[in-house]
Design a protein around this motif. Structure first.
Motif, PDB file in Angstrom:
ATOM      1  N   ARG A   1       0.864  -1.192   0.000  1.00 12.67           N
ATOM      2  CA  ARG A   1       0.000   0.000   0.000  1.00 12.67           C
ATOM      3  C   ARG A   1       0.891   1.229   0.000  1.00 12.67           C
ATOM      4  O   ARG A   1       1.798   1.375   0.816  1.00 12.67           O
TER       5      ARG A   1
ATOM      6  N   LYS B   1      -4.498  -0.781  -7.949  1.00 19.02           N
ATOM      7  CA  LYS B   1      -5.901  -0.485  -7.646  1.00 19.02           C
ATOM      8  C   LYS B   1      -5.971   0.736  -6.751  1.00 19.02           C
ATOM      9  O   LYS B   1      -5.414   0.754  -5.653  1.00 19.02           O
ATOM     10  N   LYS B   2      -6.662   1.764  -7.231  1.00 17.27           N
ATOM     11  CA  LYS B   2      -6.828   2.985  -6.437  1.00 17.27           C
ATOM     12  C   LYS B   2      -7.802   2.748  -5.291  1.00 17.27           C
ATOM     13  O   LYS B   2      -8.794   2.034  -5.440  1.00 17.27           O
ATOM     14  N   GLN B   3      -7.505   3.392  -4.155  1.00 14.97           N
ATOM     15  CA  GLN B   3      -8.363   3.292  -2.991  1.00 14.97           C
ATOM     16  C   GLN B   3      -9.137   4.596  -2.782  1.00 14.97           C
ATOM     17  O   GLN B   3      -8.755   5.656  -3.287  1.00 14.97           O
ATOM     18  N   LYS B   4     -10.227   4.535  -2.049  1.00 18.39           N
ATOM     19  CA  LYS B   4     -11.083   5.703  -1.841  1.00 18.39           C
ATOM     20  C   LYS B   4     -10.350   6.841  -1.140  1.00 18.39           C
ATOM     21  O   LYS B   4     -10.652   8.015  -1.363  1.00 18.39           O
TER      22      LYS B   4
END
Length: 336
Positions: free
Chosen positions: A252, A273-276
């Motif tokens: 991360r 993968k983009k996170q919020k």
């Protein structure tokens, strides 16, 4: 060489000379000898040979002798390069020369001569402008000038599939260990050259840094590369150069550095993968954990390993060791 035969170097040099004569009004033997790095006698033989096929003539002005093509002769059809192509070729030759010109010296010189032979004033100006506005930094490449002979021998051995005997001192070895190796491939990676081949001492395919080879002898023994050996498959999991069992890693990255990570390809297997919250998850499958661990640590607190747990523990142990090194110094500074 058989009598009457012509070497590749001769052909390339004579091709360059005739193109040079097409580009300039006249030249001298001394100028050509300096340009091609050969003797005046060699250039004289080249010009005599060319004069049997092309209208190359010699004439005098005062005491100086010149060579030229007769006026009106149609130019030899040139190889057409765009300025960007010339620049790319020039940078490639500079890159290979930075390795000490191990076994490609004559080829590099030939390429440079052909590049120069295509220049007219317009192309020259465009080429120099590209050099002014675009730079390539080759400082990370090692200097292999001291290993030039070894690289030449390895190139010959791999081409002719001849076994070599090498003395090799790994990072953890107290002294060089002599072994026989079947050289399958020379691999340039991140500024270093590696020999990939079958190590008869370990009876498995190994990789050797050429700069750690202390002695090298070509044997008279030949070998065959196994049909099932696939170099791309052998190296596909390497994060840098280490060849180990594949490990799936999940990392991360903080929002501050997420875009930087996403913009680049760090490994062919990577998935992002983009996170919020703006952070980024990076997943990849690499050979072993040592190289990926060093890479993760280079980002400090902006990178957190989530998987595998074994890698998380390795990083925790390294950080604890670092704390023990630096904590006393920090305390002394505060108390002082």
């Amino acid at each position: 060489m058989e009598e009457g035969s012509v070497s590749v170097d001769q052909i390339e040099r004579q091709w360059g000379i005739i193109n040079s004569l097409c580009q300039r009004r006249r030249t001298t033997i001394d100028e050509l000898a300096e340009e091609y790095g050969v003797s005046q006698k060699t250039i004289k033989r080249d010009l005599d040979k060319l004069s049997t096929k092309f209208p190359v003539v010699e004439y005098k002005e005062g005491r100086q002798k010149y060579w030229s093509l007769i006026p009106g002769f149609k130019n030899v059809p040139p190889i057409i390069f765009l300025p960007t192509e010339l620049y790319a070729l020039s940078e490639c030759t500079r890159f290979l020369k930075s390795m000490g010109e191990p076994f490609l010296r004559s080829t590099l010189e030939s390429i440079n001569h052909k590049i120069k032979a295509t220049f007219d004033q317009g192309k020259l100006e465009s080429f120099e402008n590209l050099r002014r506005i675009f730079s390539v930094n080759l400082s990370a490449a090692k200097d292999y000038s001291a290993k030039r002979e070894f690289l030449g021998q390895l190139f010959t051995a791999a081409s002719e599939q001849r076994r070599v005997e090498i003395g090799y001192q790994g990072l953890k070895d107290d002294k060089p260990i002599v072994r026989k190796v079947d050289p399958y491939r020379l691999w340039y990676r991140d500024g270093s050259v590696y020999l990939v081949g079958l190590c008869h001492l370990r009876e498995k395919i190994r990789m050797f840094a050429v700069d750690r080879i202390t002695l090298l002898n070509l044997t008279k023994e030949n070998f065959l590369i196994p049909q099932d050996f696939d170099f791309e498959a052998y190296t596909e999991h390497a994060f840098n150069v280490m060849i180990e069992d594949p490990v799936h890693v999940k990392i991360r990255f903080s929002p501050e550095i997420a875009r930087y990570i996403e913009e680049r390809e760090w490994h062919p297997s990577q998935k992002t993968k983009k996170q919020k919250d703006g952070s980024l998850l990076l997943e990849l499958t690499v050979g072993g954990t040592l190289e990926i661990k060093r890479w993760v640590l280079s980002f400090g607190p902006q990178a957190e390993v989530l998987e595998p747990e074994a890698l998380v523990e390795e990083i925790r142990a390294d950080l604890e060791n670092m704390r023990q090194i630096y904590a006393p110094k920090i305390m002394q500074k505060k108390m002082g």
